[in-house]
Design a protein around this motif. Structure first.
Motif, short mmCIF file in Angstrom:
data_model
loop_
_atom_site.label_atom_id
_atom_site.label_comp_id
_atom_site.label_asym_id
_atom_site.label_seq_id
_atom_site.Cartn_x
_atom_site.Cartn_y
_atom_site.Cartn_z
N THR A 169 1.95 -6.56 0.07
CA THR A 169 2.86 -6.14 1.13
C THR A 169 3.96 -5.24 0.59
N HIS A 170 4.05 -5.12 -0.72
CA HIS A 170 5.02 -4.23 -1.37
C HIS A 170 4.55 -3.97 -2.79
N THR A 171 5.21 -3.05 -3.49
CA THR A 171 4.81 -2.74 -4.86
C THR A 171 5.56 -3.63 -5.87
N SER A 172 6.44 -4.52 -5.36
CA SER A 172 7.18 -5.39 -6.27
C SER A 172 6.30 -6.26 -7.19
N PRO A 173 5.11 -6.72 -6.75
CA PRO A 173 4.27 -7.51 -7.68
C PRO A 173 3.95 -6.79 -8.99
N TYR A 195 0.53 -2.68 2.34
CA TYR A 195 -0.08 -2.96 3.64
C TYR A 195 0.71 -4.00 4.43
N ARG A 196 0.95 -3.68 5.70
CA ARG A 196 1.61 -4.66 6.57
C ARG A 196 1.06 -4.54 7.98
N HIS A 197 1.02 -5.67 8.63
CA HIS A 197 0.46 -5.74 9.98
C HIS A 197 1.49 -5.23 10.98
N HIS A 208 3.33 3.80 1.68
CA HIS A 208 3.49 3.91 0.23
C HIS A 208 4.91 3.59 -0.20
N GLN A 209 4.98 2.94 -1.35
CA GLN A 209 6.29 2.63 -1.93
C GLN A 209 6.29 3.03 -3.40
N ILE A 210 7.50 3.18 -3.91
CA ILE A 210 7.64 3.23 -5.36
C ILE A 210 8.60 2.12 -5.73
N GLU A 211 8.09 1.23 -6.56
CA GLU A 211 8.92 0.16 -7.09
C GLU A 211 9.44 0.63 -8.44
N GLY A 212 10.64 0.23 -8.77
CA GLY A 212 11.14 0.60 -10.09
C GLY A 212 12.00 -0.52 -10.63
N PHE A 248 20.22 -8.51 1.39
CA PHE A 248 19.55 -9.67 0.78
C PHE A 248 18.09 -9.38 0.48
N PHE A 249 17.67 -9.64 -0.73
CA PHE A 249 16.25 -9.70 -1.09
C PHE A 249 16.09 -10.92 -1.98
N PRO A 250 15.01 -11.69 -1.82
CA PRO A 250 14.87 -12.92 -2.59
C PRO A 250 14.79 -12.68 -4.10
N PHE A 251 14.29 -11.49 -4.49
CA PHE A 251 14.04 -11.23 -5.92
C PHE A 251 15.20 -10.54 -6.61
N THR A 252 16.30 -10.27 -5.89
CA THR A 252 17.48 -9.66 -6.52
C THR A 252 18.75 -10.40 -6.08
N GLU A 253 19.72 -10.41 -6.99
CA GLU A 253 21.02 -11.02 -6.68
C GLU A 253 22.07 -10.47 -7.64
N LEU A 288 16.91 3.10 0.31
CA LEU A 288 16.41 2.29 -0.82
C LEU A 288 16.86 0.84 -0.68
N GLY A 289 16.03 -0.07 -1.17
CA GLY A 289 16.46 -1.45 -1.37
C GLY A 289 16.64 -1.63 -2.87
N SER A 290 17.62 -2.42 -3.29
CA SER A 290 17.83 -2.55 -4.73
C SER A 290 18.64 -3.82 -5.04
N GLY A 291 18.80 -4.08 -6.30
CA GLY A 291 19.62 -5.22 -6.70
C GLY A 291 19.42 -5.56 -8.16
N PHE A 311 17.90 -4.27 -13.32
CA PHE A 311 17.96 -3.97 -11.89
C PHE A 311 16.58 -3.53 -11.40
N ALA A 312 16.39 -3.61 -10.09
CA ALA A 312 15.11 -3.22 -9.49
C ALA A 312 15.41 -2.49 -8.18
N PHE A 313 14.43 -1.71 -7.74
CA PHE A 313 14.61 -1.00 -6.47
C PHE A 313 13.25 -0.70 -5.85
N GLY A 314 13.27 -0.45 -4.57
CA GLY A 314 12.03 -0.09 -3.87
C GLY A 314 12.32 1.03 -2.88
N VAL A 315 11.48 2.09 -2.92
CA VAL A 315 11.64 3.23 -2.02
C VAL A 315 10.39 3.39 -1.17
#
Ligand code: DAH
Length: 344
Positions: A169-173, A195-197, A208-212, A248-253, A288-291, A311-315
């Motif tokens: 559902t995202h490139t974070s994995p 992919y998302r419903h 498409h996303q780019i995770e970093g 808020f994202f569960p994987f960043t704080e 962007l989402g980030s944290g 740090f991480a981010f998703g575009v």
């Protein structure tokens, strides 16, 4: 005999004069000169003549034969060259006409955007990684601090492949996969389809996303701000302003959403006196989402959170492309309508 032959010669000439095709010429040849032709019959009679007359008549017959053959041959060449001249005139090729260009393809605007974003991060020292599109729950959710029954799972509208596997559902994995295999320091990006419903003008079931992410000793939120601020300016232009909003994202704080000044109104909120429709007159666009990577994520991959931080981010690539090119319907990217694609 001589008179008969001369009359026959005349008759042949006349018949030939009336011919209009090569088939008719052949017909005449067979009728008069063929094995049972009329001139041939006459020749057969030559043997019965008094010896003194034979050479004279023979000579006459041959002369007629020669004349007829020549006439047939000249008519034939005349017609053939006329036919060729006609063909040359009507089938003429105008070599000065410009050629027909074959359709030339070009890169899809999403690919261009993806490559552009990738190039910016590669230029900053990030490595490019790939991951599976069919992902297990551990990599897609659990290791990212999204346990089963966590409400955050609802945000993902997940396609399940079976009970333990999903279409990512995202490139974070990919973050998890790279950290599982690499010791810090590490800086990587992971571009690709997710992919998302979900399906409307701003959502596509595949996008498409780019995770970093970047992990090292002593990485702070200032590093996040520096790197992502640089990215935004390279991508959208040096005049672009950046705003960080708590999120808020569960994987960043802590987590932050990054907005850029609107690419259409430049942050003025109005275009020609009308409220800007792209930023809904807010002057800002979420990009962007980030944290800072959550300690629970480090624990899942065996990194020591006392030693390392990151740090991480998703575009979202479609979103970046839509803003960059002023496209208002995400579905245009996937319909393969040449009227749309030719504009890039
Ligand atoms: N994975 C998030 C999503 O799909 C995007 C994201 C947000 C990635 C914040 C991150 C992050 O790495 O820090 O919606």
């Amino acid at each position: 005999m001589k008179a008969t032959l001369e009359a026959l010669g005349l008759e042949i000439e006349q018949t030939l004069g009336g011919c209009t095709s090569e088939e008719e010429l052949e017909q005449v040849r067979v009728t008069f000169l063929g094995r049972k032709g009329r001139l041939t019959e006459v020749m057969r009679g030559v043997g019965a003549l008094p010896p003194a007359e034979r050479p004279i008549i023979g000579e006459l017959v041959n002369a007629i034969k020669r004349r007829v053959d020549e006439r047939i041959e000249s008519l034939r060449t005349e017609w053939q060259s006329a036919a060729r001249a006609h063909a040359l005139a009507t089938e003429r090729i105008d070599v000065t006409l410009p050629g027909r260009r074959s359709l030339q393809g070009h890169q899809h605007p999403l690919t261009t955007t993806l490559e552009e974003v990738t190039a910016i991060f590669v230029g900053l020292g990030f490595a490019v990684h790939d991951g599976p599109h069919i992902e297990d729950e551990r990599h897609n959710f659990e290791a990212l601090n999204i346990p089963a029954d966590h409400p955050a799972r609802d945000m993902h509208d997940t396609f399940f492949v079976d009970r333990r596997h999903v279409l990512r559902t995202h490139t974070s994995p990919v973050q998890i996969r790279v950290m599982e295999q690499t010791e810090p320091p590490v800086a990587a990006i992971a571009p690709g389809a997710v992919y998302r419903h979900d399906d409307d003008v701003t959502h596509s079931p595949m996008f498409h996303q780019i995770e970093g992410f970047l992990v090292d000793r002593g990485v702070t939120f200032a590093d996040l701000k520096g790197v992502l601020g640089l990215f935004v300016q390279r991508m959208f232009g040096p005049e672009t302003r950046v705003r960080f909003r708590p999120s808020f994202f569960p994987f960043t704080e802590p987590s932050a959403e990054i907005d850029i000044s609107c690419v259409i109104c430049g942050g003025d909120r109005f275009v020609d006196g009308q409220p800007c429709r792209v930023c809904k007159s807010t002057g800002w666009l979420e990009i962007l989402g980030s944290g800072m990577i959550h300690p629970a994520v480090f624990a899942a991959v065996g990194y020591d959170p006392e030693k390392f931080s990151g740090f991480a981010f998703g575009v979202g690539i479609e979103r970046v492309a839509m803003l960059k090119y002023g496209i208002n319907d995400i579905r245009l990217f996937f319909q393969n309508d040449l009227r749309f694609l030719r504009q890039f």
